[in-house]
Design a protein around this motif. Structure first.
Motif, PDB file in Angstrom:
ATOM      1  N   SER A  40       0.525  -1.265   0.130  1.00  0.00           N
ATOM      2  CA  SER A  40       0.047  -0.013  -0.035  1.00  0.00           C
ATOM      3  C   SER A  40       0.865   1.076  -0.082  1.00  0.00           C
ATOM      4  O   SER A  40       0.362   2.228  -0.534  1.00  0.00           O
ATOM      5  CB  SER A  40      -0.996   0.080   1.225  1.00  0.00           C
ATOM      6  N   TYR A  41       1.824   1.134   0.534  1.00  0.00           N
ATOM      7  CA  TYR A  41       2.906   2.273   0.538  1.00  0.00           C
ATOM      8  C   TYR A  41       3.320   2.455  -0.871  1.00  0.00           C
ATOM      9  O   TYR A  41       3.187   3.759  -1.489  1.00  0.00           O
ATOM     10  CB  TYR A  41       4.074   2.079   1.489  1.00  0.00           C
ATOM     11  N   PHE A  42       4.023   1.416  -1.499  1.00  0.00           N
ATOM     12  CA  PHE A  42       4.114   1.765  -2.950  1.00  0.00           C
ATOM     13  C   PHE A  42       3.064   2.133  -3.800  1.00  0.00           C
ATOM     14  O   PHE A  42       3.486   3.166  -4.850  1.00  0.00           O
ATOM     15  CB  PHE A  42       4.876   0.359  -3.563  1.00  0.00           C
ATOM     16  N   THR A  43       2.029   1.787  -3.777  1.00  0.00           N
ATOM     17  CA  THR A  43       0.671   2.198  -4.338  1.00  0.00           C
ATOM     18  C   THR A  43       0.591   3.582  -4.036  1.00  0.00           C
ATOM     19  O   THR A  43       0.335   4.426  -4.810  1.00  0.00           O
ATOM     20  CB  THR A  43      -0.671   1.642  -3.539  1.00  0.00           C
TER      21      THR A  43
ATOM     22  N   GLY B 101       7.999  -3.083  -8.456  1.00  0.00           N
ATOM     23  CA  GLY B 101       7.492  -3.411  -9.724  1.00  0.00           C
ATOM     24  C   GLY B 101       5.994  -3.634  -9.731  1.00  0.00           C
ATOM     25  O   GLY B 101       5.271  -3.220 -10.744  1.00  0.00           O
ATOM     26  N   ALA B 102       5.570  -4.494  -8.901  1.00  0.00           N
ATOM     27  CA  ALA B 102       4.254  -4.970  -8.873  1.00  0.00           C
ATOM     28  C   ALA B 102       3.230  -3.448  -8.749  1.00  0.00           C
ATOM     29  O   ALA B 102       1.956  -3.325  -9.227  1.00  0.00           O
ATOM     30  CB  ALA B 102       3.743  -5.874  -7.868  1.00  0.00           C
ATOM     31  N   ALA B 103       3.753  -2.473  -8.286  1.00  0.00           N
ATOM     32  CA  ALA B 103       3.001  -1.207  -8.117  1.00  0.00           C
ATOM     33  C   ALA B 103       3.104  -0.201  -9.110  1.00  0.00           C
ATOM     34  O   ALA B 103       2.569   0.776  -9.246  1.00  0.00           O
ATOM     35  CB  ALA B 103       3.245  -0.543  -6.767  1.00  0.00           C
ATOM     36  N   GLY B 104       3.876  -0.455 -10.200  1.00  0.00           N
ATOM     37  CA  GLY B 104       4.311   0.156 -11.396  1.00  0.00           C
ATOM     38  C   GLY B 104       5.515   0.806 -11.545  1.00  0.00           C
ATOM     39  O   GLY B 104       5.573   1.880 -12.436  1.00  0.00           O
ATOM     40  N   PHE B 105       6.513   0.393 -10.712  1.00  0.00           N
ATOM     41  CA  PHE B 105       7.614   1.019 -10.883  1.00  0.00           C
ATOM     42  C   PHE B 105       8.841   0.107 -11.813  1.00  0.00           C
ATOM     43  O   PHE B 105       8.682  -0.853 -11.583  1.00  0.00           O
ATOM     44  CB  PHE B 105       8.500   1.078  -9.420  1.00  0.00           C
ATOM     45  N   GLU B 106       9.558   0.862 -12.237  1.00  0.00           N
ATOM     46  CA  GLU B 106      10.633   0.364 -13.090  1.00  0.00           C
ATOM     47  C   GLU B 106      12.096   0.535 -12.577  1.00  0.00           C
ATOM     48  O   GLU B 106      12.326   1.593 -12.250  1.00  0.00           O
ATOM     49  CB  GLU B 106      10.765   0.720 -14.540  1.00  0.00           C
ATOM     50  N   GLU B 107      12.736  -0.524 -12.569  1.00  0.00           N
ATOM     51  CA  GLU B 107      14.146  -0.419 -11.810  1.00  0.00           C
ATOM     52  C   GLU B 107      14.994   0.465 -12.759  1.00  0.00           C
ATOM     53  O   GLU B 107      15.302   0.054 -13.756  1.00  0.00           O
ATOM     54  CB  GLU B 107      14.880  -1.650 -11.195  1.00  0.00           C
TER      55      GLU B 107
END
Length: 215
Positions: free
Chosen positions: A130-133, A180-186
């Motif tokens: 939920s933080y990454f969202t 990554g599951a929240a929509g971030f790319e490394e």
């Protein structure tokens, strides 16, 4: 008003209780950590779009001030009212706000960057998605996120007896996958071994909020 989860209350009260001692300890910590300074500088180099940067879990404000000195338009947010009071008094030219990283009083897409510098460490694993969202919500498309954390050296997520209150060590691959599951790319990562007086390996992840799909 919704009651805060117990771990948030416990964390805020624990940092309130040791705020002055912690501020004295942390004030010059980056002076002795060249690799940590390097990843912060890399983050600043990636954040080129105009717009504010938030340090979430800023504590007494020393890293927020360092990011300002790197040329960023930065402000700090922390759960601990005592820490925020110290930050405001120590760095009167900077903006600091009381708030929780999982429910930020910020508009959608308003930030160019987020730094979470050893501030997700007290979050239980089941709560962290939920933080990454929330981070994704407040970042503009293409905005950057820098995470600093204690790395579990190939093991599973592991609770440990942090000096302030319970914290967690994460395997870097698992944390990257969760973001990554929240929509971030490394974009990149950095691991460093513990220095004298440190117990654990340190992990750093630089991520980018995914751009909207075309068409």
């Amino acid at each position: 008003m919704t009651e805060s989860p117990s771990y948030l209350t416990t964390t805020a009260e624990a940092y309130d209780a040791i705020a002055v001692t912690y501020a004295d300890f942390a004030r010059d910590a980056l002076d002795h950590l060249p690799l940590d300074r390097a990843i912060l500088a890399a983050f600043a180099g990636y954040v080129r779009a105009p717009g504010p940067v938030a340090e979430l879990g800023c504590g007494p404000g020393q890293t927020t001030a360092y990011l300002r000195d790197l040329g960023l338009d930065v402000f700090g947010v922390d759960l601990s009212p005592v820490m925020i009071d110290l930050a405001r008094r120590t760095y009167p030219g900077l903006r600091f706000e009381i708030g929780s990283m999982d429910a930020l009083d910020l508009p959608d897409g308003g930030l160019s960057g987020i730094v979470s510098w050893y501030s997700i460490i007290h979050t239980p694993a089941r709560q962290l998605p939920s933080y990454f969202t929330e981070f994704r919500r407040v970042l503009a498309p293409g905005g950057h996120l820098l995470l600093g954390f204690f790395e579990s050296e190939g093991g599973p997520v592991e609770a440990f007896d942090h000096r302030v209150t319970q914290a967690y060590r994460w395997p870097i691959d698992e944390l990257a996958a969760l973001a990554g599951a929240a929509g971030f790319e490394e974009v990149g990562r950095m691991l460093r071994e513990p220095q004298e007086g440190e117990r654990f390996r340190r992990g750093h992840l630089l991520m980018r909020s995914g751009l909207p799909a075309e068409g």
